[in-house]
Design an enzyme around this catalytic site. Structure first.
Site, PDB file in Angstrom:
ATOM      1  N   ASP A 253     -13.039  53.739 102.606  1.00 26.10           N
ATOM      2  CA  ASP A 253     -12.158  54.050 101.490  1.00 26.10           C
ATOM      3  C   ASP A 253     -11.726  55.505 101.684  1.00 26.10           C
ATOM      4  O   ASP A 253     -12.317  56.249 102.485  1.00 26.10           O
ATOM      5  CB  ASP A 253     -12.868  53.846 100.153  1.00 26.10           C
ATOM      6  CG  ASP A 253     -11.867  53.766  98.992  1.00 26.10           C
ATOM      7  OD1 ASP A 253     -10.686  54.143  99.182  1.00 26.10           O
ATOM      8  OD2 ASP A 253     -12.256  53.342  97.883  1.00 26.10           O
TER       9      ASP A 253
HETATM   10  C1  BGC Z   1      -9.097  53.615  96.369  1.00 22.19           C
HETATM   11  C2  BGC Z   1      -8.677  52.487  97.295  1.00 22.19           C
HETATM   12  C3  BGC Z   1      -7.283  52.777  97.820  1.00 22.19           C
HETATM   13  C4  BGC Z   1      -7.285  54.122  98.516  1.00 22.19           C
HETATM   14  C5  BGC Z   1      -5.933  54.512  99.087  1.00 22.19           C
HETATM   15  C6  BGC Z   1      -8.942  54.978  97.000  1.00 22.19           C
HETATM   16  O1  BGC Z   1      -9.161  55.984  96.066  1.00 22.19           O
HETATM   17  O2  BGC Z   1     -10.444  53.418  95.971  1.00 22.19           O
HETATM   18  O3  BGC Z   1      -8.714  51.259  96.626  1.00 22.19           O
HETATM   19  O4  BGC Z   1      -6.874  51.753  98.667  1.00 22.19           O
HETATM   20  O5  BGC Z   1      -7.669  55.122  97.583  1.00 22.19           O
HETATM   21  O6  BGC Z   1      -5.029  54.812  98.078  1.00 22.19           O
END
Ligand code: BGC
Length: 685
Positions: A232
């Site tokens: 993530d």
């Molecule tokens: C989120 C993800 C997301 C990523 C990119 C993170 O903060 O938890 O679900 O895909 O950011 O935006």
């Protein structure tokens, strides 16, 4: 590209080039290597629309993204209980990705709803792992049928926003396997996602990015995952440990520091180069799969996709209450629409899934095609304050009409990625509005726009409640179609609506202490808890009404006694005994009678959604295998079927079983060695 060719490419790379592939180029792109014709490709959020950022990038939905189509969020899609709807969404998103040259969409979001307090529940599917994994499977298969990758997230046990980057979800092996991993398991096995996104949190004290048990032993070895794992955004802890554990790509990129750590670790003998080679192969395999099959000249038709967003939301809306058949409304009735969300619906949540919508439908605008309604705004949602003038205007509008329809719900500030809710209440100003309107108008209908359950102190005072969830940019016209009966509601709750927060299974432990969260309720999550405790709830899991009536008959089970290795056919006849075409969600639960193991009283083991014309009967068939009867036995680290009697139940919800049959299942495995009984360590992994 064939795997042997990918291996050849990797063999030509320098150590530095290989290390460089382990982190992204920037916020949204992976790195390429020009001399070897390895391209850089783009990934993008997800999950219910494209958030393609061409300029300033962020992972909180703050900066602009291209105009796109916002489809119903995960909370709504799961309420459809429809694999076809999830597949339809996946196909459209796959095509939109092709048109925008996006190699991978960052979704679906598969985490279990452990508590209704999680600020991000609106993106997640369910409290039940079977429903989550089935909806996820359909979505992933469909996106990938367009030669675009998915990144099911957030693997795993990421069930709260509070301290999401640091907390440890502490649970035993059985809880992990039966609930939190099971939400991903069927999807990984049956849809083979190209990538997986690991979560920010730790599991039992180890960050998911460097959790070998999860990323390698379970994901790759048990389930056969053969894509690549990305972090993530910002979820990397120790780069070298992560690589050893099976995490291929650090996102976002832009900082080459960790690439240097990899080079150093290989040079100093701390990391075997073959681990790096394998990681590059897994990664490049997916990159080439995308590049070689990428379909160009696909059109992103925002108008067409908007229509699809409406049709999808119409499958998702749940009719929760309908006293005296007040709904559907008759077009000639004098109706007042009340509430800000009638004119400007809340249709999506905040954070990384936030879509820059090409257009938004309101129910108020949509009904103009067939009815003349009066409107009063009633409240504002930027602050929870009662505006007496607006309140009185709303009460007057309600009193002058034959029916009042209130459009209410949760404002953005009440639920979002990044923080959790503190309570299950709607804003006081909206609750008061409902009470005041109901005092003057006996025919009051409430339409809810929210991403997670709310308490309904006014439930006895209103005649109907429609749960629209966060239904995407076409929610307004979809709701109008349901209210006036152009569409028969067919959504069912993918989660329990408890009566009060204090009733929820993890009320005491949610959020945790000192960054450790004890999942001490174990497998008793959602209805598994409420049903086992015979506890009253506001609305149970699987519940939802229709404008027609469905009756159930003739439950048959192929055999009364069988072995666990046999596949058993179960059938049930469902009839539409009303006078409208409608869709029913047929739910099959299994419960163990008198077992030695403490288990939920019933668990969803199969479901299907069928359409029936008035008077029509269909026979629904399910095939159950040993997993329908199994639990995860920690002594043998495997699924295990206890010999004995089980009840096969057909339910209209987890609380309303309409037919059941007892069967006797012979377990064919034995637990080879029972360890001496020692106090069970809480963390038993
Ligand atoms: C989120 C993800 C997301 C990523 C990119 C993170 O903060 O938890 O679900 O895909 O950011 O935006």
């Amino acid at each position: 590209m064939e795997l042997c060719k990918v291996k050849e490419v990797v063999a030509k790379m320098t150590l530095e080039e290989k290390a460089s592939l382990c982190s992204g180029l920037d916020f949204w792109h992976t790195k390429g290597v020009e001399r070897l014709q390895i391209p850089s490709v783009m990934v993008s959020d997800g999950p219910h629309g494209l958030r393609k950022q061409e300029e300033d990038a962020d992972h909180l939905g703050l900066n602009k993204s291209i105009k796109a189509v916002c489809f119903p969020a995960g909370c709504a899609m799961a309420a459809s209980f429809s694999r076809e709807a999830a597949a339809r969404l996946g196909e459209i998103l796959g095509e939109e990705c092709q048109a925008e040259d996006i190699s991978t969409i960052l979704g679906p979001a598969m985490n279990i709803k452990r508590s209704p307090l999680c600020g991000r529940n609106f993106e997640y599917y369910s409290e039940d792992p079977l429903l989550a994994t089935e909806i996820g499977t359909a979505y992933v298969n469909a996106v990938q049928s367009k030669n675009v990758g998915t990144s099911p997230k957030h693997f795993m046990a990421n069930n709260q926003e509070y301290h999401r980057m640091t907390n440890s979800s502490d649970m035993d092996e059985r809880t992990a396997r039966e609930i939190y991993l099971a939400a991903f398991e069927g999807m990984v096995k049956n849809a083979k996602p190209w990538t997986i996104m690991n979560s920010y949190n730790q599991l039992n004290g180890t960050y998911l990015c460097e959790n070998k048990e999860m990323l390698t032993d379970v994901l790759r070895e048990d389930w056969g995952f053969d894509g690549y794992v990305m972090t993530d955004w910002g979820a990397m802890n120790c780069r070298v440990e992560a690589l050893k554990a099976g995490c291929n790509l650090e996102m976002p990129g832009g900082n080459c520091m960790t690439d240097k750590q990899i080079v150093k670790a290989v040079k100093e003998g701390e990391l075997e180069e073959k681990i790096l080679d394998q990681s590059c192969e897994e990664f490049l395999n997916i990159v080439f799969k995308y590049v070689e099959n990428h379909q160009k000249d696909v059109l992103f038709d925002r108008d067409k996709d908007h229509e699809a967003a409406r049709a999808l939301e119409e499958e998702c809306i749940v009719l929760l209450k309908n006293e005296e058949d007040i709904l559907p409304l008759c077009k000639e009735k004098k109706v007042a629409f009340i509430g800000k969300y009638a004119a400007a619906p809340r249709y999506q949540g905040g954070g990384s899934s936030h879509i820059n919508s090409a257009k938004v439908d309101s129910a108020l605008e949509a009904v103009k095609a067939w009815a003349d309604v009066v409107y009063a705004k009633g409240y504002d949602d930027d602050k929870d304050v009662i505006n007496e003038t607006m309140l009185q205007e709303a009460v007057a509008a309600a009193a002058s009409a034959e029916v009042a329809v209130l459009f209410v719900g949760l404002p953005d500030s009440f639920e979002s990625e990044g923080y959790d809710r503190k309570h299950l209440r709607m804003p006081d100003c909206q609750n008061r509005l409902i009470e005041e309107v109901a005092k003057v108008q006996p025919n009051t209908v409430v339409v809810l726009h929210n991403g997670a359950p709310v308490e309904m102190p006014w439930i006895a005072k209103v005649k109907a409640v429609v749960e629209a969830y966060l239904g995407g940019q076409a929610v307004g016209s979809a709701v109008a179609n349901i209210l006036y009966g152009n569409v028969n509601p067919s959504g069912r709750l993918p989660e329990t609506f408890p009566l009060r927060l204090q009733d929820t299974p993890c009320y005491i432990t949610y959020g945790g202490e000192k960054d450790r969260v004890a999942y001490s309720e174990g497998v008793f999550v959602g209805y598994r808890y409420y049903e086992s405790k015979e506890m009253p709830v506001l609305f149970p899991f699987g519940y939802g009404l229709s404008y027609t009536i469905f009756t159930y008959k003739n439950l048959t089970v192929e055999k009364e006694r069988f072995k666990e290795s046999e596949n058993i056919k179960v059938t049930v006849d469902v009839t539409n005994s009303g006078n409208r075409t409608g869709k029913e969600v047929v739910q099959l639960y299994v419960g163990k009678k008198d077992g030695e193991i403490i288990r939920p009283i019933r668990e969803l083991r199969a479901f299907d959604k069928i359409e029936l014309k008035p008077g029509e009967t269909k026979t629904v068939e399910f095939v159950l295998n040993s997993r329908a009867f199994a639990y995860w036995e920690m002594e043998i680290h495997n699924w295990f079927v206890e010999s004995g009697s089980y009840e096969i139940q057909i339910g209209k919800s987890a609380s309303e079983i309409v037919l059941s049959k007892e069967v006797w299942v012979e377990g064919e495995h034995i637990i080879p060695k029972l360890y001496p009984k020692i106090p069970n360590n809480f963390i038993h992994w």
